[in-house]
Design a protein around this motif. Structure first.
Motif, PDB file in Angstrom:
ATOM      1  N   LYS A  44       0.838  -1.211   0.000  1.00 50.25           N
ATOM      2  CA  LYS A  44       0.000   0.000   0.000  1.00 50.25           C
ATOM      3  C   LYS A  44       0.870   1.257   0.000  1.00 50.25           C
ATOM      4  O   LYS A  44       0.559   2.237  -0.682  1.00 50.25           O
ATOM      5  CB  LYS A  44      -0.939   0.010   1.207  1.00 50.25           C
ATOM      6  CG  LYS A  44      -2.134  -0.890   1.061  1.00 50.25           C
ATOM      7  CD  LYS A  44      -3.064  -0.761   2.258  1.00 50.25           C
ATOM      8  CE  LYS A  44      -4.286  -1.629   2.079  1.00 50.25           C
ATOM      9  NZ  LYS A  44      -5.234  -1.516   3.192  1.00 50.25           N
ATOM     10  N   MET A  45       1.958   1.233   0.769  1.00 45.99           N
ATOM     11  CA  MET A  45       2.866   2.385   0.807  1.00 45.99           C
ATOM     12  C   MET A  45       3.502   2.611  -0.563  1.00 45.99           C
ATOM     13  O   MET A  45       3.608   3.753  -1.025  1.00 45.99           O
ATOM     14  CB  MET A  45       3.948   2.175   1.872  1.00 45.99           C
ATOM     15  CG  MET A  45       3.424   2.251   3.289  1.00 45.99           C
ATOM     16  SD  MET A  45       4.658   1.775   4.533  1.00 45.99           S
ATOM     17  CE  MET A  45       5.905   2.998   4.275  1.00 45.99           C
ATOM     18  N   VAL A  49       3.243   5.888  -3.165  1.00 49.59           N
ATOM     19  CA  VAL A  49       4.397   6.586  -3.744  1.00 49.59           C
ATOM     20  C   VAL A  49       4.268   6.654  -5.259  1.00 49.59           C
ATOM     21  O   VAL A  49       4.507   7.704  -5.864  1.00 49.59           O
ATOM     22  CB  VAL A  49       5.721   5.879  -3.345  1.00 49.59           C
ATOM     23  CG1 VAL A  49       6.889   6.421  -4.144  1.00 49.59           C
ATOM     24  CG2 VAL A  49       5.978   6.046  -1.856  1.00 49.59           C
ATOM     25  N   THR A  50       3.874   5.556  -5.871  1.00 51.36           N
ATOM     26  CA  THR A  50       3.773   5.554  -7.330  1.00 51.36           C
ATOM     27  C   THR A  50       2.641   6.456  -7.821  1.00 51.36           C
ATOM     28  O   THR A  50       2.722   6.996  -8.921  1.00 51.36           O
ATOM     29  CB  THR A  50       3.574   4.134  -7.900  1.00 51.36           C
ATOM     30  OG1 THR A  50       2.390   3.564  -7.354  1.00 51.36           O
ATOM     31  CG2 THR A  50       4.765   3.255  -7.599  1.00 51.36           C
ATOM     32  N   GLN A  57      -0.222   3.733 -14.552  1.00 54.44           N
ATOM     33  CA  GLN A  57      -0.717   2.552 -13.846  1.00 54.44           C
ATOM     34  C   GLN A  57      -0.608   1.309 -14.714  1.00 54.44           C
ATOM     35  O   GLN A  57      -0.244   0.251 -14.250  1.00 54.44           O
ATOM     36  CB  GLN A  57      -2.160   2.776 -13.405  1.00 54.44           C
ATOM     37  CG  GLN A  57      -2.644   1.731 -12.428  1.00 54.44           C
ATOM     38  CD  GLN A  57      -1.865   1.719 -11.139  1.00 54.44           C
ATOM     39  OE1 GLN A  57      -1.518   2.753 -10.597  1.00 54.44           O
ATOM     40  NE2 GLN A  57      -1.563   0.550 -10.632  1.00 54.44           N
ATOM     41  N   TRP A  58      -0.889   1.408 -16.026  1.00 56.96           N
ATOM     42  CA  TRP A  58      -0.838   0.217 -16.869  1.00 56.96           C
ATOM     43  C   TRP A  58       0.578  -0.316 -16.993  1.00 56.96           C
ATOM     44  O   TRP A  58       0.794  -1.504 -17.145  1.00 56.96           O
ATOM     45  CB  TRP A  58      -1.466   0.465 -18.232  1.00 56.96           C
ATOM     46  CG  TRP A  58      -0.672   1.355 -19.151  1.00 56.96           C
ATOM     47  CD1 TRP A  58      -0.783   2.707 -19.261  1.00 56.96           C
ATOM     48  CD2 TRP A  58       0.360   0.971 -20.054  1.00 56.96           C
ATOM     49  NE1 TRP A  58       0.117   3.186 -20.179  1.00 56.96           N
ATOM     50  CE2 TRP A  58       0.833   2.149 -20.683  1.00 56.96           C
ATOM     51  CE3 TRP A  58       0.952  -0.246 -20.395  1.00 56.96           C
ATOM     52  CZ2 TRP A  58       1.845   2.134 -21.638  1.00 56.96           C
ATOM     53  CZ3 TRP A  58       1.965  -0.249 -21.345  1.00 56.96           C
ATOM     54  CH2 TRP A  58       2.395   0.926 -21.954  1.00 56.96           C
ATOM     55  N   ASP A 133      11.476  10.247 -12.534  1.00 59.59           N
ATOM     56  CA  ASP A 133      11.842  10.024 -11.138  1.00 59.59           C
ATOM     57  C   ASP A 133      12.314   8.577 -10.989  1.00 59.59           C
ATOM     58  O   ASP A 133      12.727   7.961 -11.964  1.00 59.59           O
ATOM     59  CB  ASP A 133      10.685  10.379 -10.201  1.00 59.59           C
ATOM     60  CG  ASP A 133       9.435   9.516 -10.422  1.00 59.59           C
ATOM     61  OD1 ASP A 133       9.505   8.497 -11.146  1.00 59.59           O
ATOM     62  OD2 ASP A 133       8.375   9.870  -9.869  1.00 59.59           O
ATOM     63  N   HIS A 134      12.255   8.033  -9.788  1.00 62.32           N
ATOM     64  CA  HIS A 134      12.735   6.675  -9.545  1.00 62.32           C
ATOM     65  C   HIS A 134      11.951   5.647 -10.366  1.00 62.32           C
ATOM     66  O   HIS A 134      12.440   4.554 -10.629  1.00 62.32           O
ATOM     67  CB  HIS A 134      12.662   6.347  -8.056  1.00 62.32           C
ATOM     68  CG  HIS A 134      13.372   5.094  -7.676  1.00 62.32           C
ATOM     69  ND1 HIS A 134      14.741   4.949  -7.762  1.00 62.32           N
ATOM     70  CD2 HIS A 134      12.906   3.905  -7.221  1.00 62.32           C
ATOM     71  CE1 HIS A 134      15.091   3.740  -7.370  1.00 62.32           C
ATOM     72  NE2 HIS A 134      13.992   3.079  -7.038  1.00 62.32           N
TER      73      HIS A 134
END
Length: 157
Positions: A44-45, A49-50, A57-58, A133-134
């Motif tokens: 969930k965390m 973050v994403t 999302q896909w 980003d990451h």
């Protein structure tokens, strides 16, 4: 050797010996959550973050579909704390393509790039994805470029 080149992604920050205070704090936090939170809570965390990332999302689905395994979190942090890329990179006799998102933590990528090549042979490269980003590998803005850059790098070596 068995390889003629390598691609390393999301590896612009040194978390091994000589790491910055910021990196040390990040490892401490990672170690804490890995040893105190359930897999469900950690997932969930990570999803939260994403969602703050421009990643799609896909594309993220390909990551989640593979499953999440946090059972070895503390051991992974121990390994990260001991890895010394500056010691090992010069031992690799292959060109390396480093890929990082511009907004990710990056404090060592130029040092590592400089350690790759001998003065008479410069084949290693650094690719920084502007606005990434990451999670740049999961961002559809970069997917085609990442795949093309990997293919071009492999073909040139």
């Amino acid at each position: 050797g068995a390889f003629n080149s390598a691609v390393l992604m999301d590896c612009g920050q040194n978390v091994g010996p000589g790491r910055t205070l910021k990196a040390a704090m990040g490892l401490h936090l990672l170690s804490y959550v890995a040893s105190h939170y359930s897999n469900k809570k950690l997932a969930k965390m990570m999803l939260k973050v994403t969602k703050n990332s421009p990643a799609d999302q896909w594309v993220l689905e390909s990551t989640f579909a593979a499953g999440w395994f946090f059972g070895q979190g503390e051991e992974q942090v121990t390994i990260l704390r001991t890895i010394a890329p500056a010691k090992h990179i010069p031992e690799l006799d292959i060109p390396i393509c480093f890929m990082n998102g511009e907004k990710d933590h990056r404090d060592s990528e130029q040092l590592w790039l400089n350690l790759c090549d001998t003065p008479d042979e410069v084949n290693s490269v650094l690719k920084v994805f502007s606005g990434g980003d990451h999670f740049f590998m999961h961002d559809s803005r970069f997917v085609e470029d990442v795949l093309k850059d990997i293919n071009d790098f492999a073909a040139s070596n």
